[in-house]
Design an enzyme around this catalytic site. Structure first.
Site, PDB file in Angstrom:
ATOM      1  N   TYR A  84       0.976  -1.221  -0.045  1.00 24.29           N
ATOM      2  CA  TYR A  84       0.011   0.171  -0.009  1.00 24.29           C
ATOM      3  C   TYR A  84       0.874   1.150   0.222  1.00 24.29           C
ATOM      4  O   TYR A  84       0.832   2.216  -0.727  1.00 24.29           O
ATOM      5  CB  TYR A  84      -0.932  -0.023   1.217  1.00 24.29           C
ATOM      6  CG  TYR A  84      -1.773   1.132   1.584  1.00 24.29           C
ATOM      7  CD1 TYR A  84      -2.670   1.579   0.552  1.00 24.29           C
ATOM      8  CD2 TYR A  84      -1.591   2.158   2.507  1.00 24.29           C
ATOM      9  CE1 TYR A  84      -3.554   2.730   0.860  1.00 24.29           C
ATOM     10  CE2 TYR A  84      -2.231   3.339   2.589  1.00 24.29           C
ATOM     11  CZ  TYR A  84      -3.240   3.620   1.841  1.00 24.29           C
ATOM     12  OH  TYR A  84      -3.897   4.764   2.075  1.00 24.29           O
ATOM     13  N   GLU A 108     -11.532   5.869   5.582  1.00 24.09           N
ATOM     14  CA  GLU A 108     -10.928   6.602   6.868  1.00 24.09           C
ATOM     15  C   GLU A 108     -11.871   6.818   7.881  1.00 24.09           C
ATOM     16  O   GLU A 108     -11.271   6.672   8.924  1.00 24.09           O
ATOM     17  CB  GLU A 108     -10.334   8.097   6.183  1.00 24.09           C
ATOM     18  CG  GLU A 108      -9.158   7.959   5.281  1.00 24.09           C
ATOM     19  CD  GLU A 108      -8.037   7.367   5.866  1.00 24.09           C
ATOM     20  OE1 GLU A 108      -7.870   7.303   7.044  1.00 24.09           O
ATOM     21  OE2 GLU A 108      -6.863   7.413   5.194  1.00 24.09           O
ATOM     22  N   TRP A 163      -4.958   0.742  10.151  1.00 24.91           N
ATOM     23  CA  TRP A 163      -5.269   0.819   8.693  1.00 24.91           C
ATOM     24  C   TRP A 163      -5.178  -0.648   8.120  1.00 24.91           C
ATOM     25  O   TRP A 163      -5.994  -1.043   7.167  1.00 24.91           O
ATOM     26  CB  TRP A 163      -4.309   1.779   8.247  1.00 24.91           C
ATOM     27  CG  TRP A 163      -4.739   1.937   6.738  1.00 24.91           C
ATOM     28  CD1 TRP A 163      -3.754   1.882   5.758  1.00 24.91           C
ATOM     29  CD2 TRP A 163      -5.961   2.383   6.078  1.00 24.91           C
ATOM     30  NE1 TRP A 163      -4.275   2.129   4.525  1.00 24.91           N
ATOM     31  CE2 TRP A 163      -5.473   2.460   4.736  1.00 24.91           C
ATOM     32  CE3 TRP A 163      -6.769   2.833   6.567  1.00 24.91           C
ATOM     33  CZ2 TRP A 163      -6.511   2.866   3.856  1.00 24.91           C
ATOM     34  CZ3 TRP A 163      -7.940   3.129   5.626  1.00 24.91           C
ATOM     35  CH2 TRP A 163      -7.719   3.292   4.328  1.00 24.91           C
TER      36      TRP A 163
END
Length: 198
Positions: A29, A51, A59
């Protein structure tokens, strides 16, 4: 006085932001997506939604569930999600592939409706881009990385004024980093200065 934590050189000899030091999903990522501009309304709505779901979680948890989120939320098509009703909410609350949080699910639907309403004005991508900092940060260490900024606070306030929820200043700062509103990589990271490139 000790030095801060700067980029970390991985086993492949490449310097990266410390959170992406080891092989795997987070490194992928970091190297291929984080800090690069995204195009189109759906891409912006996806990042804003993810988010918000990430709030209070890691995350990596959200990234692992991302394919399921995309399926559950119709590829983040604002028209489709804006049309969700109670049956859809019940379906999402029963979907173990995503984060089952009623407030965040409701927020995703409200934000899709607010995104659709923005089309009559500048649109979600242009609105977010308009809050780009005039002097982007250039942190050399993790300790120098901010979690909010005057711009993310202003963006948060404006989105709330336009009907969005779950768009606090910290969440909006993370969004701005993720979609390349400014280069979020540490000075010395191999991605620094290359966020607009391949």
């Amino acid at each position: 006085m000790t030095a801060g934590t700067g980029p970390v050189v991985g086993e492949d000899g490449v310097a990266r932001c410390p959170w992406a030091g080891g092989p795997g999903m987070m490194r992928d990522y970091h190297d291929t997506e984080w800090g690069r501009p995204v195009r189109g309304e759906a891409a912006h709505l996806e990042r804003l939604t993810l988010e918000a779901f990430q709030s209070g979680l890691s995350w990596s948890t959200i990234l692992a569930k991302r394919p399921a989120f995309r399926a559950a939320f119709c590829g983040f098509d604002a028209d489709a999600v804006a049309g969700f009703g109670e049956d859809d909410v019940a379906r999402l609350m029963a979907d173990a592939g995503i984060v089952r949080n009623r407030r965040k699910i409701d927020a995703a639907i409200l934000n899709a409706r607010a995104t659709r309403a923005l089309r009559e004005q500048e649109g979600l991508p242009a609105l977010i881009a308009s809050f780009a900092p005039s002097r982007p940060p250039a942190p050399a260490t993790v300790e120098e990385v901010a979690t909010t900024s005057p711009e993310s606070l202003a963006l948060s306030k404006e989105l709330k004024r336009r009907g969005f929820v779950f768009v606090g200043p910290t969440t909006m700062h993370a969004l701005m980093e993720a979609i390349g509103i400014f280069d979020p990589h540490l000075v010395g990271c191999h991605r620094r200065g290359r966020t607009h490139l391949g």
